[in-house]
Design a protein around this motif. Structure first.
Motif, mmCIF file in Angstrom:
data_model
loop_
_atom_site.group_PDB
_atom_site.id
_atom_site.type_symbol
_atom_site.label_atom_id
_atom_site.label_comp_id
_atom_site.label_asym_id
_atom_site.label_seq_id
_atom_site.Cartn_x
_atom_site.Cartn_y
_atom_site.Cartn_z
ATOM 1 N N UNK A 103 0.840 -1.206 0.000
ATOM 2 C CA UNK A 103 0.000 0.000 0.000
ATOM 3 C C UNK A 103 0.875 1.256 0.000
ATOM 4 N N UNK A 104 0.362 2.319 -0.613
ATOM 5 C CA UNK A 104 1.043 3.617 -0.550
ATOM 6 C C UNK A 104 0.203 4.640 0.221
ATOM 7 N N UNK A 105 -1.082 4.326 0.453
ATOM 8 C CA UNK A 105 -1.953 5.221 1.235
ATOM 9 C C UNK A 105 -3.095 4.401 1.804
ATOM 10 N N UNK A 106 -3.609 4.865 2.947
ATOM 11 C CA UNK A 106 -4.765 4.195 3.554
ATOM 12 C C UNK A 106 -5.562 5.216 4.347
ATOM 13 N N UNK A 107 -6.884 5.113 4.300
ATOM 14 C CA UNK A 107 -7.757 5.974 5.088
ATOM 15 C C UNK A 107 -8.513 5.085 6.053
ATOM 16 N N UNK A 108 -8.372 5.382 7.343
ATOM 17 C CA UNK A 108 -8.983 4.531 8.370
ATOM 18 C C UNK A 108 -10.493 4.468 8.172
ATOM 19 N N UNK A 109 -11.087 3.359 8.536
ATOM 20 C CA UNK A 109 -12.536 3.198 8.415
ATOM 21 C C UNK A 109 -12.859 1.753 8.134
ATOM 22 N N UNK A 110 -14.145 1.468 8.049
ATOM 23 C CA UNK A 110 -14.551 0.095 7.752
ATOM 24 C C UNK A 110 -15.630 0.114 6.659
ATOM 25 N N UNK A 111 -15.337 -0.241 5.424
ATOM 26 C CA UNK A 111 -14.027 -0.724 4.989
ATOM 27 C C UNK A 111 -12.977 0.379 4.955
ATOM 28 N N UNK A 112 -11.714 -0.062 5.023
ATOM 29 C CA UNK A 112 -10.604 0.885 4.913
ATOM 30 C C UNK A 112 -10.324 1.124 3.421
ATOM 31 N N UNK A 113 -10.096 2.382 3.065
ATOM 32 C CA UNK A 113 -9.750 2.678 1.666
ATOM 33 C C UNK A 113 -8.236 2.645 1.524
ATOM 34 N N UNK A 114 -7.757 1.847 0.597
ATOM 35 C CA UNK A 114 -6.307 1.756 0.406
ATOM 36 C C UNK A 114 -5.959 2.032 -1.052
ATOM 37 N N UNK A 115 -4.773 2.551 -1.247
ATOM 38 C CA UNK A 115 -4.194 2.648 -2.591
ATOM 39 C C UNK A 115 -2.951 1.787 -2.569
ATOM 40 N N UNK A 116 -2.855 0.871 -3.534
ATOM 41 C CA UNK A 116 -1.711 -0.032 -3.492
ATOM 42 C C UNK A 116 -1.108 -0.236 -4.873
ATOM 43 N N UNK A 117 0.153 -0.603 -4.853
ATOM 44 C CA UNK A 117 0.911 -0.792 -6.082
ATOM 45 C C UNK A 117 0.619 -2.177 -6.635
ATOM 46 N N UNK A 118 0.267 -2.231 -7.910
ATOM 47 C CA UNK A 118 0.009 -3.529 -8.553
ATOM 48 C C UNK A 118 0.902 -3.668 -9.780
ATOM 49 N N UNK A 119 0.973 -4.866 -10.274
ATOM 50 C CA UNK A 119 1.666 -5.188 -11.522
ATOM 51 C C UNK A 119 3.066 -4.578 -11.567
ATOM 52 N N UNK A 120 3.796 -4.821 -10.496
ATOM 53 C CA UNK A 120 5.182 -4.388 -10.476
ATOM 54 C C UNK A 120 5.369 -2.895 -10.567
ATOM 55 N N UNK A 121 4.347 -2.152 -10.145
ATOM 56 C CA UNK A 121 4.493 -0.695 -10.123
ATOM 57 C C UNK A 121 3.910 -0.019 -11.348
ATOM 58 N N UNK A 122 3.313 -0.798 -12.264
ATOM 59 C CA UNK A 122 2.807 -0.144 -13.476
ATOM 60 C C UNK A 122 1.418 0.434 -13.277
ATOM 61 N N UNK A 123 0.733 0.111 -12.187
ATOM 62 C CA UNK A 123 -0.528 0.807 -11.899
ATOM 63 C C UNK A 123 -0.775 0.883 -10.398
ATOM 64 N N UNK A 124 -1.568 1.897 -10.021
ATOM 65 C CA UNK A 124 -1.991 2.052 -8.629
ATOM 66 C C UNK A 124 -3.456 1.653 -8.566
ATOM 67 N N UNK A 125 -3.795 0.838 -7.591
ATOM 68 C CA UNK A 125 -5.169 0.349 -7.458
ATOM 69 C C UNK A 125 -5.799 0.969 -6.210
ATOM 70 N N UNK A 126 -7.003 1.552 -6.360
ATOM 71 C CA UNK A 126 -7.780 1.982 -5.203
ATOM 72 C C UNK A 126 -8.695 0.840 -4.822
ATOM 73 N N UNK A 127 -8.685 0.470 -3.556
ATOM 74 C CA UNK A 127 -9.483 -0.697 -3.144
ATOM 75 C C UNK A 127 -10.089 -0.440 -1.770
ATOM 76 N N UNK A 128 -11.122 -1.221 -1.445
ATOM 77 C CA UNK A 128 -11.709 -1.179 -0.105
ATOM 78 C C UNK A 128 -11.331 -2.478 0.595
ATOM 79 N N UNK A 129 -10.798 -2.331 1.798
ATOM 80 C CA UNK A 129 -10.323 -3.499 2.542
ATOM 81 C C UNK A 129 -11.304 -3.801 3.675
ATOM 82 N N UNK A 130 -11.892 -4.988 3.608
ATOM 83 C CA UNK A 130 -12.865 -5.409 4.619
ATOM 84 C C UNK A 130 -12.161 -6.283 5.656
#
Ligand code: FAD
Length: 308
Positions: A103-130
């Motif tokens: 992950x490169x960023x996270x916002x506390x909460x439920x679900x938690x919002x995270x931004x993470x590095x995918x595909x070896x750094x070629x894209x950033x994914x915004x996701x909700x973590x339950x």
């Protein structure tokens, strides 16, 4: 409360602590085998057992699971190293919760919002973590490190209940790198070469320049696939992630999988015969020329400047 798994004290641990701090809750740390010199946490929980004399991912995960069950944290954070990701993957399986790596960023909460590095750094994914707790690792060198303030946290030792299975996977032997030199991951200067080196012998001038600069030698996957250098020298998505002050990439085209490993470099000097090579788009400095001429010329100038 957030628990931070500390594999070892150092910059990556401080980055994980800075990331966890942003979640806005008190921090506790887990360490295995001994208390690392980190600050900014209330308590370091030190798991004690003979197996922790070396890296033992399943046993560390079991210690983490016990701590999670005892302290009920909202999140568990670790540095996104191979070992950090390995330990949290084991813990996620045992706790039956999802795990968000790199992950490169996270916002506390439920679900938690995270931004993470995918595909070896070629894209950033915004996701909700339950799930609870939230398990995440921090992409190395993507966030600033927290200052190590020097405040001494409390240390509490505990002995996790480990099965024979937990003890099975562990480091049993360490073999020093053939050159015994500086590790690629920690080097302040990395001089790498790719297919443009032409042969294993082509690395003689790369080793010479790295030696003069007190740096480490790296390479591309084209080189390891050809058997010119060991895999331990490979920089990239499936190699080592580096973050030197300067990365000197010679005869390397700049494939996304290679660039995924050197994004953390503070400056990039590319030496390439092709003025249109993709690596030039990321380079701070470039020399368009044959590495077999340019690299020895740089070494000769360095020697001259030092009066050798
Ligand atoms: P090339 O792409 O062939 O480039 C050679 C470069 O050298 C060219 O730009 C050429 O202009 C230049 N050149 C030639 N002769 C000279 C000379 N005399 N002087 C100066 N320049 C010269 N690659 C990695 O590096 N690391 C990884 O971790 C990695 N993981 C991968 C994972 C997957 C799943 C896949 C599919 C690929 C992966 N790759 C990785 C491979 C990657 O896609 C490229 O194939 C590889 O990086 C190319 O290596 P290269 O730049 O040395 O060779």
């Amino acid at each position: 409360m957030v628990i931070v798994y500390i594999e070892e004290a150092g910059e990556l641990a401080q980055q994980a602590l800075a990331f966890a701090h942003e979640l806005g809750e008190p921090l506790h740390a887990l360490a295995a085998g001994g208390a690392p010199a980190v600050a900014g946490v209330e308590t370091i929980h030190v798991a004690e057992d003979d197996v922790f004399a070396s890296h033992a991912p399943a046993a560390i995960a079991q210690a983490l699971v016990e701590l999670v069950e005892r302290l009920a944290p909202t999140a568990v954070v670790a540095a996104g190293t191979e070992r950090g990701n390995e330990v949290l993957a084991h813990a996620a399986a045992r706790l039956d919760v999802p795990f968000s790596a790199n992950c490169v960023a996270a916002t506390a909460g439920d679900p938690m919002h995270v931004t993470r590095v995918r595909w070896g750094g070629s894209l950033l994914e915004d996701a909700r973590l339950h799930g609870s707790p939230k398990l995440l690792t921090v992409q190395p060198h993507a966030v600033p490190a927290a200052e190590n303030t020097g405040d001494e946290p409390e240390t509490e030792a505990f002995a996790p209940t480990l099965s024979e299975g937990d003890r099975l996977v562990r480091v049993v032997e360490r073999v020093a790198a053939a050159d015994g030199g500086i590790s690629l991951a920690d080097a302040k200067v990395v001089v790498s070469a790719g297919r443009g080196a032409g042969s294993p012998e082509g690395f003689g001038i790369i080793e010479e320049l790295a030696g003069l600069l007190g740096g480490a030698v790296g390479c591309s996957r084209a080189v390891t696939m050809a058997g010119w250098r060991p895999h331990t020298d490979q920089v990239g998505q499936t190699g080592t992630k580096i973050a030197p002050e300067i990365y000197i990439a010679c005869g390397i085209s700049g494939a996304t999988q290679h660039m995924a490993g050197c994004k953390g470099a503070k400056a990039l000097l590319a030496i390439n015969t092709d003025a249109d090579a993709p690596i030039l788009a990321s380079a701070d400095y470039a020399v368009i020329g044959d590495l077999h001429e340019v690299v020895p010329a740089v070494s000769a100038e360095l020697r001259k400047a030092r009066g050798d």
